[in-house]
Each structure stands twice: as C-alpha cells, then as structure tokens.
Design a protein around this motif. Structure first.
Motif, PDB file in Angstrom:
ATOM      1  N   SER A  43      -7.748   1.004   8.748  1.00 39.36           N
ATOM      2  CA  SER A  43      -8.084   1.553   7.434  1.00 39.36           C
ATOM      3  C   SER A  43      -6.826   1.788   6.608  1.00 39.36           C
ATOM      4  O   SER A  43      -6.794   1.483   5.410  1.00 39.36           O
ATOM      5  CB  SER A  43      -8.861   2.862   7.603  1.00 39.36           C
ATOM      6  N   ILE A  44      -5.797   2.329   7.239  1.00 42.77           N
ATOM      7  CA  ILE A  44      -4.545   2.571   6.518  1.00 42.77           C
ATOM      8  C   ILE A  44      -3.917   1.249   6.077  1.00 42.77           C
ATOM      9  O   ILE A  44      -3.413   1.133   4.952  1.00 42.77           O
ATOM     10  CB  ILE A  44      -3.569   3.394   7.385  1.00 42.77           C
ATOM     11  N   ARG A  45      -3.979   0.236   6.941  1.00 41.40           N
ATOM     12  CA  ARG A  45      -3.447  -1.075   6.551  1.00 41.40           C
ATOM     13  C   ARG A  45      -4.207  -1.630   5.353  1.00 41.40           C
ATOM     14  O   ARG A  45      -3.614  -2.187   4.421  1.00 41.40           O
ATOM     15  CB  ARG A  45      -3.509  -2.041   7.742  1.00 41.40           C
ATOM     16  N   ALA A  46      -5.534  -1.499   5.375  1.00 42.71           N
ATOM     17  CA  ALA A  46      -6.343  -1.980   4.243  1.00 42.71           C
ATOM     18  C   ALA A  46      -6.010  -1.199   2.974  1.00 42.71           C
ATOM     19  O   ALA A  46      -5.947  -1.762   1.877  1.00 42.71           O
ATOM     20  CB  ALA A  46      -7.832  -1.842   4.576  1.00 42.71           C
ATOM     21  N   LEU A  47      -5.772   0.088   3.124  1.00 43.65           N
ATOM     22  CA  LEU A  47      -5.419   0.925   1.970  1.00 43.65           C
ATOM     23  C   LEU A  47      -4.124   0.444   1.326  1.00 43.65           C
ATOM     24  O   LEU A  47      -4.028   0.349   0.092  1.00 43.65           O
ATOM     25  CB  LEU A  47      -5.290   2.380   2.423  1.00 43.65           C
ATOM     26  N   HIS A  48      -3.135   0.116   2.138  1.00 44.19           N
ATOM     27  CA  HIS A  48      -1.859  -0.362   1.598  1.00 44.19           C
ATOM     28  C   HIS A  48      -1.994  -1.734   0.933  1.00 44.19           C
ATOM     29  O   HIS A  48      -1.201  -2.077   0.063  1.00 44.19           O
ATOM     30  CB  HIS A  48      -0.804  -0.403   2.704  1.00 44.19           C
ATOM     31  N   ARG A  49      -3.019  -2.474   1.332  1.00 47.65           N
ATOM     32  CA  ARG A  49      -3.285  -3.773   0.689  1.00 47.65           C
ATOM     33  C   ARG A  49      -4.212  -3.617  -0.517  1.00 47.65           C
ATOM     34  O   ARG A  49      -4.621  -4.603  -1.111  1.00 47.65           O
ATOM     35  CB  ARG A  49      -3.921  -4.740   1.699  1.00 47.65           C
ATOM     36  N   HIS A  50      -4.539  -2.360  -0.848  1.00 49.04           N
ATOM     37  CA  HIS A  50      -5.444  -2.041  -1.963  1.00 49.04           C
ATOM     38  C   HIS A  50      -6.858  -2.572  -1.721  1.00 49.04           C
ATOM     39  O   HIS A  50      -7.602  -2.815  -2.671  1.00 49.04           O
ATOM     40  CB  HIS A  50      -4.900  -2.554  -3.291  1.00 49.04           C
ATOM     41  N   GLU A  51      -7.214  -2.719  -0.455  1.00 47.90           N
ATOM     42  CA  GLU A  51      -8.576  -3.118  -0.093  1.00 47.90           C
ATOM     43  C   GLU A  51      -9.371  -1.839   0.167  1.00 47.90           C
ATOM     44  O   GLU A  51      -9.707  -1.487   1.296  1.00 47.90           O
ATOM     45  CB  GLU A  51      -8.546  -4.031   1.134  1.00 47.90           C
ATOM     46  N   PHE A  52      -9.673  -1.136  -0.906  1.00 49.67           N
ATOM     47  CA  PHE A  52     -10.203   0.220  -0.782  1.00 49.67           C
ATOM     48  C   PHE A  52     -11.615   0.252  -0.188  1.00 49.67           C
ATOM     49  O   PHE A  52     -11.941   1.154   0.587  1.00 49.67           O
ATOM     50  CB  PHE A  52     -10.179   0.898  -2.152  1.00 49.67           C
ATOM     51  N   TYR A  92      -7.893   9.724  12.765  1.00 48.91           N
ATOM     52  CA  TYR A  92      -8.950   9.534  11.773  1.00 48.91           C
ATOM     53  C   TYR A  92      -8.676  10.386  10.536  1.00 48.91           C
ATOM     54  O   TYR A  92      -8.791   9.909   9.397  1.00 48.91           O
ATOM     55  CB  TYR A  92     -10.315   9.900  12.371  1.00 48.91           C
ATOM     56  N   SER A  93      -8.323  11.649  10.750  1.00 46.97           N
ATOM     57  CA  SER A  93      -8.065  12.549   9.617  1.00 46.97           C
ATOM     58  C   SER A  93      -6.886  12.062   8.791  1.00 46.97           C
ATOM     59  O   SER A  93      -6.910  12.157   7.560  1.00 46.97           O
ATOM     60  CB  SER A  93      -7.799  13.972  10.127  1.00 46.97           C
ATOM     61  N   GLU A  94      -5.849  11.555   9.463  1.00 43.88           N
ATOM     62  CA  GLU A  94      -4.703  11.022   8.717  1.00 43.88           C
ATOM     63  C   GLU A  94      -5.140   9.897   7.788  1.00 43.88           C
ATOM     64  O   GLU A  94      -4.761   9.860   6.611  1.00 43.88           O
ATOM     65  CB  GLU A  94      -3.629  10.503   9.678  1.00 43.88           C
ATOM     66  N   ALA A  95      -5.938   8.980   8.318  1.00 41.64           N
ATOM     67  CA  ALA A  95      -6.410   7.860   7.494  1.00 41.64           C
ATOM     68  C   ALA A  95      -7.279   8.362   6.341  1.00 41.64           C
ATOM     69  O   ALA A  95      -7.132   7.925   5.198  1.00 41.64           O
ATOM     70  CB  ALA A  95      -7.191   6.876   8.356  1.00 41.64           C
ATOM     71  N   ARG A  96      -8.169   9.310   6.638  1.00 37.47           N
ATOM     72  CA  ARG A  96      -9.069   9.826   5.595  1.00 37.47           C
ATOM     73  C   ARG A  96      -8.302  10.594   4.530  1.00 37.47           C
ATOM     74  O   ARG A  96      -8.584  10.474   3.328  1.00 37.47           O
ATOM     75  CB  ARG A  96     -10.128  10.731   6.241  1.00 37.47           C
ATOM     76  N   LEU A  97      -7.326  11.396   4.941  1.00 34.34           N
ATOM     77  CA  LEU A  97      -6.541  12.182   3.991  1.00 34.34           C
ATOM     78  C   LEU A  97      -5.603  11.292   3.178  1.00 34.34           C
ATOM     79  O   LEU A  97      -5.386  11.537   1.987  1.00 34.34           O
ATOM     80  CB  LEU A  97      -5.764  13.269   4.728  1.00 34.34           C
ATOM     81  N   THR A  98      -5.041  10.279   3.813  1.00 33.76           N
ATOM     82  CA  THR A  98      -4.196   9.326   3.075  1.00 33.76           C
ATOM     83  C   THR A  98      -5.019   8.637   1.989  1.00 33.76           C
ATOM     84  O   THR A  98      -4.569   8.488   0.845  1.00 33.76           O
ATOM     85  CB  THR A  98      -3.604   8.271   4.024  1.00 33.76           C
ATOM     86  N   TYR A  99      -6.228   8.242   2.351  1.00 33.00           N
ATOM     87  CA  TYR A  99      -7.124   7.602   1.385  1.00 33.00           C
ATOM     88  C   TYR A  99      -7.368   8.538   0.199  1.00 33.00           C
ATOM     89  O   TYR A  99      -7.290   8.127  -0.964  1.00 33.00           O
ATOM     90  CB  TYR A  99      -8.438   7.252   2.071  1.00 33.00           C
ATOM     91  N   TYR A 120      -6.252  18.444  12.191  1.00 35.87           N
ATOM     92  CA  TYR A 120      -6.323  18.290  10.733  1.00 35.87           C
ATOM     93  C   TYR A 120      -4.980  18.582  10.077  1.00 35.87           C
ATOM     94  O   TYR A 120      -4.509  17.813   9.222  1.00 35.87           O
ATOM     95  CB  TYR A 120      -7.398  19.217  10.175  1.00 35.87           C
ATOM     96  N   LEU A 121      -4.345  19.690  10.460  1.00 36.09           N
ATOM     97  CA  LEU A 121      -3.072  20.067   9.845  1.00 36.09           C
ATOM     98  C   LEU A 121      -1.986  19.030  10.130  1.00 36.09           C
ATOM     99  O   LEU A 121      -1.218  18.655   9.240  1.00 36.09           O
ATOM    100  CB  LEU A 121      -2.634  21.438  10.346  1.00 36.09           C
ATOM    101  N   ASN A 122      -1.916  18.563  11.375  1.00 37.35           N
ATOM    102  CA  ASN A 122      -0.932  17.530  11.703  1.00 37.35           C
ATOM    103  C   ASN A 122      -1.235  16.226  10.982  1.00 37.35           C
ATOM    104  O   ASN A 122      -0.321  15.520  10.549  1.00 37.35           O
ATOM    105  CB  ASN A 122      -0.900  17.312  13.221  1.00 37.35           C
ATOM    106  N   ALA A 123      -2.517  15.918  10.844  1.00 38.77           N
ATOM    107  CA  ALA A 123      -2.908  14.714  10.110  1.00 38.77           C
ATOM    108  C   ALA A 123      -2.518  14.808   8.647  1.00 38.77           C
ATOM    109  O   ALA A 123      -2.093  13.817   8.043  1.00 38.77           O
ATOM    110  CB  ALA A 123      -4.420  14.500  10.230  1.00 38.77           C
ATOM    111  N   LEU A 124      -2.631  15.997   8.072  1.00 38.49           N
ATOM    112  CA  LEU A 124      -2.258  16.183   6.668  1.00 38.49           C
ATOM    113  C   LEU A 124      -0.763  15.924   6.471  1.00 38.49           C
ATOM    114  O   LEU A 124      -0.356  15.270   5.503  1.00 38.49           O
ATOM    115  CB  LEU A 124      -2.619  17.594   6.219  1.00 38.49           C
TER     116      LEU A 124
END
Length: 218
Positions: A43-52, A92-99, A120-124
C-alpha cells in the motif's frame, strides 16, 4: 483399564484438543499477520506511485484481516499479545496513517483502525518519517510542488511535537522514545533538504530575472 487410567486418558485428550485449537489459532495469526504486513508495504509503495485507489484497496484488505485476527484470538490473549499481531497492527497503521497524511485526511483513531495504543503511536512516528520520501519525490518533480512539500513538512513537525510529550516507560509504549528520536533525525534532514531546495530555486529565479533584464538592454 482402571478408572484412574481412563480419567488420565480423558484428561490428556481434552488438554491435547485445547492445545490443538490454540495451535491452529497461532498458525492462523502468524500467517495473517505476515499478510497484513505485506499488504501494508504494498500500500505504501502504491501511495508513493500516486496509485491511491490501489493503496486504499490494500488497506481495506489489511483492516479486514486484522479484525478477523482479533476475533480468532479473543480466547487466546497470550497469543494476541505475543508480539507478531502488534507488529502487524503497527505496519497496517503506518500505511493507513501515511495515506491520511498524504491525502490530507483526518487521522483515524486507534479505535477506528482496531489496533492497540502502542502500535498506533509507533506507527504514527513511522508514518511521519515516511513523508520524507514523499517530499523528496515531490522536490524532484519541480517547483510547482513547493507548497505541498512545506505542508507535509509541517505535518511531520506537528507529529513529532505531539509524540515527544508522550513520556512513559518503553514497556508501555513499545519503545516509542526511540522511534520518536529517529523521527527527529528524519525531520531535521528533510527540513534541511527542503530549505536548500527552496533557496536554490530563489537564486535560479533571481538569476533568470537578471539575465532577462540584461538581454532586454542589449
């Protein structure tokens, strides 16, 4: 067979059945935790490719898996708290929060994501660090993204400023202090890179204006 022998056999059979059930839950938790982590990374890779849209789909898959895990492990708290489920929650939380940070959305709460507080806090913190890569990609795409870069840097700064106030023992926060310290380093490097880029572009504009004025006088 004596009554005592029969009782022992029945007791052992019952225990073995419970252990088998617990082992099946553990195997499922391990496999699905790994799948959640893979989905989060993709998901994070797709986000960086703007494949939202693709990123959002993988996040939803991860959320479904995590909710299922919580149900499966409701009778086995020792497995739930063994560590790998929390690792999956963090990724998962890191990916969701990055998004959410990239898309300008309100950050979802841990209750909304179905995760525990420490993951959650570490993911943030890690999501804020992930913005560095996004900012550098925008810098490479040109000056028209300067404003977006500055907004993302402000979000990184705000996350760090909030997290640094969470001062509790690592056993309660999952090592948040170290993760926050790492974010501080990432934040300062990103601030330096963006500041240098902005100054260079100011100089380039000034030089372009000067050359234009000289050419106009010739």
């Amino acid at each position: 067979m004596s009554d005592n022998s029969s009782a022992i056999e029945a007791t052992i059979s019952a225990i073995a059945a419970r252990i088998e059930q617990k082992n099946a839950a553990r195997e499922k938790a391990l496999a699905e935790s790994r799948q959640v982590i893979r989905n989060a990374a993709n998901s994070i890779r797709a986000l960086h490719r703007h494949e939202f849209e693709q990123a959002a789909e993988m996040l939803e898959q991860g959320r479904t898996l995590l909710l299922g895990l919580k149900n499966v492990l409701s009778s086995f708290p020792d497995i739930y708290w063994a560590g790998y489920v929390q690792d999956a929650q963090k990724e998962y939380s890191e990916a969701r929060l990055t998004y959410a940070l990239v898309r300008g959305e309100v950050l979802p709460l841990p209750e909304t994501l179905g995760v525990e507080d420490a993951p959650y806090l570490n993911a943030l913190a890690e999501a804020a660090s992930e913005l560095r890569r996004y900012i550098l990609d925008l810098i490479r795409h040109g000056a028209e993204h300067n404003e977006e870069c500055e907004k993302l840097l402000e979000k990184m700064d705000e996350v760090y400023s909030r997290l640094v106030t969470v001062d509790y023992p690592d056993v309660l926060t999952g090592g948040l202090r170290r993760t926050t310290d790492q974010l501080r380093g990432v934040l300062e490097r990103t601030r330096g890179d963006l500041t240098l880029t902005l100054r260079q572009r100011v100089l380039e504009l000034a030089l372009a204006r000067y050359n234009a004025s000289v050419d106009g006088k010739l």
